[in-house]
Design a protein around this motif. Structure first.
Motif, PDB file in Angstrom:
ATOM      1  N   UNK A  53     -16.589  -8.065  20.951  1.00 20.45           N
ATOM      2  CA  UNK A  53     -17.380  -6.919  20.502  1.00 20.45           C
ATOM      3  C   UNK A  53     -16.490  -5.867  19.853  1.00 20.45           C
ATOM      4  N   UNK A  54     -15.330  -5.631  20.436  1.00 21.34           N
ATOM      5  CA  UNK A  54     -14.395  -4.665  19.852  1.00 21.34           C
ATOM      6  C   UNK A  54     -13.969  -5.121  18.465  1.00 21.34           C
ATOM      7  N   UNK A  55     -13.763  -6.442  18.313  1.00 23.11           N
ATOM      8  CA  UNK A  55     -13.415  -6.977  17.000  1.00 23.11           C
ATOM      9  C   UNK A  55     -14.554  -6.776  16.004  1.00 23.11           C
ATOM     10  N   UNK A 114      -6.514  -7.727  18.357  1.00 23.83           N
ATOM     11  CA  UNK A 114      -5.878  -7.829  19.677  1.00 23.83           C
ATOM     12  C   UNK A 114      -5.307  -6.483  20.098  1.00 23.83           C
ATOM     13  N   UNK A 115      -4.690  -5.788  19.138  1.00 26.80           N
ATOM     14  CA  UNK A 115      -4.113  -4.479  19.453  1.00 26.80           C
ATOM     15  C   UNK A 115      -5.200  -3.477  19.836  1.00 26.80           C
ATOM     16  N   UNK A 116      -6.311  -3.448  19.078  1.00 29.78           N
ATOM     17  CA  UNK A 116      -7.404  -2.530  19.375  1.00 29.78           C
ATOM     18  C   UNK A 116      -8.029  -2.838  20.736  1.00 29.78           C
ATOM     19  N   UNK A 117      -8.213  -4.129  21.015  1.00 31.56           N
ATOM     20  CA  UNK A 117      -8.783  -4.519  22.299  1.00 31.56           C
ATOM     21  C   UNK A 117      -7.865  -4.085  23.439  1.00 31.56           C
ATOM     22  N   UNK A 170      -8.300  -0.317  24.049  1.00 33.62           N
ATOM     23  CA  UNK A 170      -9.538   0.039  24.732  1.00 33.62           C
ATOM     24  C   UNK A 170      -9.468  -0.338  26.209  1.00 33.62           C
ATOM     25  N   UNK A 171      -8.956  -1.532  26.510  1.00 30.63           N
ATOM     26  CA  UNK A 171      -8.807  -1.941  27.907  1.00 30.63           C
ATOM     27  C   UNK A 171      -7.883  -0.974  28.654  1.00 30.63           C
ATOM     28  N   UNK A 207     -16.412   4.319  21.010  1.00 37.47           N
ATOM     29  CA  UNK A 207     -16.587   3.322  22.058  1.00 37.47           C
ATOM     30  C   UNK A 207     -15.478   3.434  23.101  1.00 37.47           C
ATOM     31  N   UNK A 208     -14.253   3.636  22.634  1.00 36.85           N
ATOM     32  CA  UNK A 208     -13.123   3.770  23.556  1.00 36.85           C
ATOM     33  C   UNK A 208     -13.281   5.001  24.443  1.00 36.85           C
ATOM     34  N   UNK A 209     -13.769   6.112  23.879  1.00 37.30           N
ATOM     35  CA  UNK A 209     -13.969   7.325  24.663  1.00 37.30           C
ATOM     36  C   UNK A 209     -14.994   7.097  25.771  1.00 37.30           C
ATOM     37  N   UNK A 210     -16.078   6.395  25.447  1.00 43.07           N
ATOM     38  CA  UNK A 210     -17.105   6.112  26.446  1.00 43.07           C
ATOM     39  C   UNK A 210     -16.554   5.179  27.519  1.00 43.07           C
ATOM     40  N   UNK A 211     -15.735   4.214  27.119  1.00 45.83           N
ATOM     41  CA  UNK A 211     -15.128   3.306  28.104  1.00 45.83           C
ATOM     42  C   UNK A 211     -14.216   4.074  29.061  1.00 45.83           C
TER      43      UNK A 211
END
Length: 407
Positions: free
Chosen positions: A234-236, A248-251, A254-255, A305-309
């Motif tokens: 989904x991040x991709x 991969x870097x973005x995922x 976020x993790x 999305x990252x902020x919400x995570x």
């Protein structure tokens, strides 16, 4: 430094490295599938890879826990560490998804470094320091969850996923050697019965509060694992212009944000639990996790999305420590190793079914459909946890009057 303190420091480092080695490669398995040529039914393959290790672990964990109670937890830690070292190393060379599936199954059957560390710390720490020691190990696992995705995503971006697997193998080897050389198991009490999965289960069946905690762990694990296998994909999708390496870097980023939230907020939840009880903190964490799972649906760019995570992680980090706290308060020290082994099994059962359900839902509808299902499940578990507080017989007696642990 006393022996229990040295054990805690060494296993803190080992848990950090082992957790990092896991989280630097496992979240990227879906992207690794694409690299080895799997372009059809990727969601199903991703779910199967996650579930293979979990179903194997669900079967094996009580046995290793019983074996540790009889022969000691240190041999179990060292054994599991060397197994992970070999499996991660071999994964760097796979060419077919079936090979990856076999290695993931072996990982589930034979690993267990962190559960063994928790059992050793719980059994070899003074009673008035057990809570502090277990929370410290939990913090190490969360810290590894931060470092791992960033490190794995960066290595995958610069050198490829295979080098990331090789790097994870080296990290877990270091953690194993540390345990082998510096950990000393002081508790010489050993179980006299033969290691038995049925025996461990039978002992737990007479403990209602423990069964309650194990059931909560299983259902929570199922709920969150419906979405974990497809989250990287989904991040991709949020940044379709990104290459596989950048994805991969973005995922990983976020993790890691969710992990950072855990390290920041978990100690606060722990102090709050000492005042109001683990059951209440568990309910709050589940309710917040449900709300912020739903909040992830409207956002369609990586930054939002990252902020919400991150906010989701700030709430959900209360859940597993609260369950572990209920287990500690529900058991005697002599049974705690087996209790955490059964806890691992409950976790693995949920982890087994969740990815399969999540992958099937994503394949049949969309990844957004998985978000809706996960949020609804967490909301249901939160309601169930709230209802449990009205039944004191299902909770530890000292949960009714929480105590403040020694600093």
């Amino acid at each position: 430094m006393e022996t229990w303190q040295r054990n805690l420091v060494v296993l803190w480092i080992g848990t950090l490295l082992t957790s990092a080695s896991y989280s630097m490669v496992i979240p990227f398995l879906p992207l690794f599938l694409l690299k080895i040529g799997v372009h059809q039914h990727t969601d199903i393959w991703s779910g199967a890879l996650y579930s293979a290790a979990f179903v194997a672990g669900a079967i094996a964990a009580p046995y290793w826990g019983s074996l540790g109670d009889r022969y000691g937890q240190k041999p179990m830690i060292v054994r599991a560490g060397f197994v992970l070292f070999v499996i991660y190393g071999l994964t760097a060379f796979v060419q077919h998804p079936w090979e990856l599936l076999v290695l993931r199954t072996l990982q589930g059957l034979l690993s267990g470094y962190i559960p063994g560390s928790v059992a050793l710390v719980g059994s070899n720490t003074p009673e008035d320091k057990v809570g502090y020691a277990l929370s410290t190990i939990s913090a190490a696992s969360s810290a590894g969850g931060i470092v791992g995705p960033l490190l794995g995503g960066t290595i995958a971006r610069l050198f490829g996923n295979r080098v990331a697997f090789g790097s994870a193998s080296v990290l877990v080897l270091i953690s194993t050697l540390l345990a082998l050389l510096f950990v000393r198991e002081m508790n010489k009490k050993r179980a006299t019965s033969r290691p038995s999965v049925l025996g461990a289960i039978g002992g737990a069946l007479h403990n209602k509060p423990l069964l309650t905690a194990l059931s909560l762990n299983m259902v929570v694990s199922f709920s969150i694992m419906t979405i974990e296998p497809v989250l990287t994909l989904y991040i991709a999708e949020l940044d379709p212009s990104a290459s596989a390496k950048n994805a991969s870097f973005l995922a990983g980023l976020v993790f890691s944000l969710a992990g950072i939230a855990s390290v920041v907020f978990a100690p606060l939840w722990g102090k709050y639990a000492d005042r109001i009880g683990f059951a209440k903190v568990l309910t709050i964490g589940l309710a917040g996790g449900a709300v912020w799972t739903f909040m992830q649906i409207p956002f369609h760019n990586v930054i939002a999305f990252a902020a919400v995570r991150f906010v989701y992680g700030a709430f959900f980090c209360a859940v597993y420590p609260a369950i572990n706290g209920l287990i500690v308060r529900s058991t005697e020290t002599t049974f705690r190793g087996r209790a955490f082994g059964l806890n691992q099994t409950a976790n693995q059962i949920g982890n087994t079914v969740g990815p399969l359900v999540g992958g099937a839902i994503a394949d049949a509808t969309s990844i957004h459909g998985v978000f809706w299902v996960t949020g609804a499940l967490l909301a249901s578990v939160a309601a169930g946890a709230y209802a449990l507080m009205r039944h004191p017989s299902l909770l530890p007696r000292n949960e009714q009057a929480p105590h403040t642990p020694a600093p």
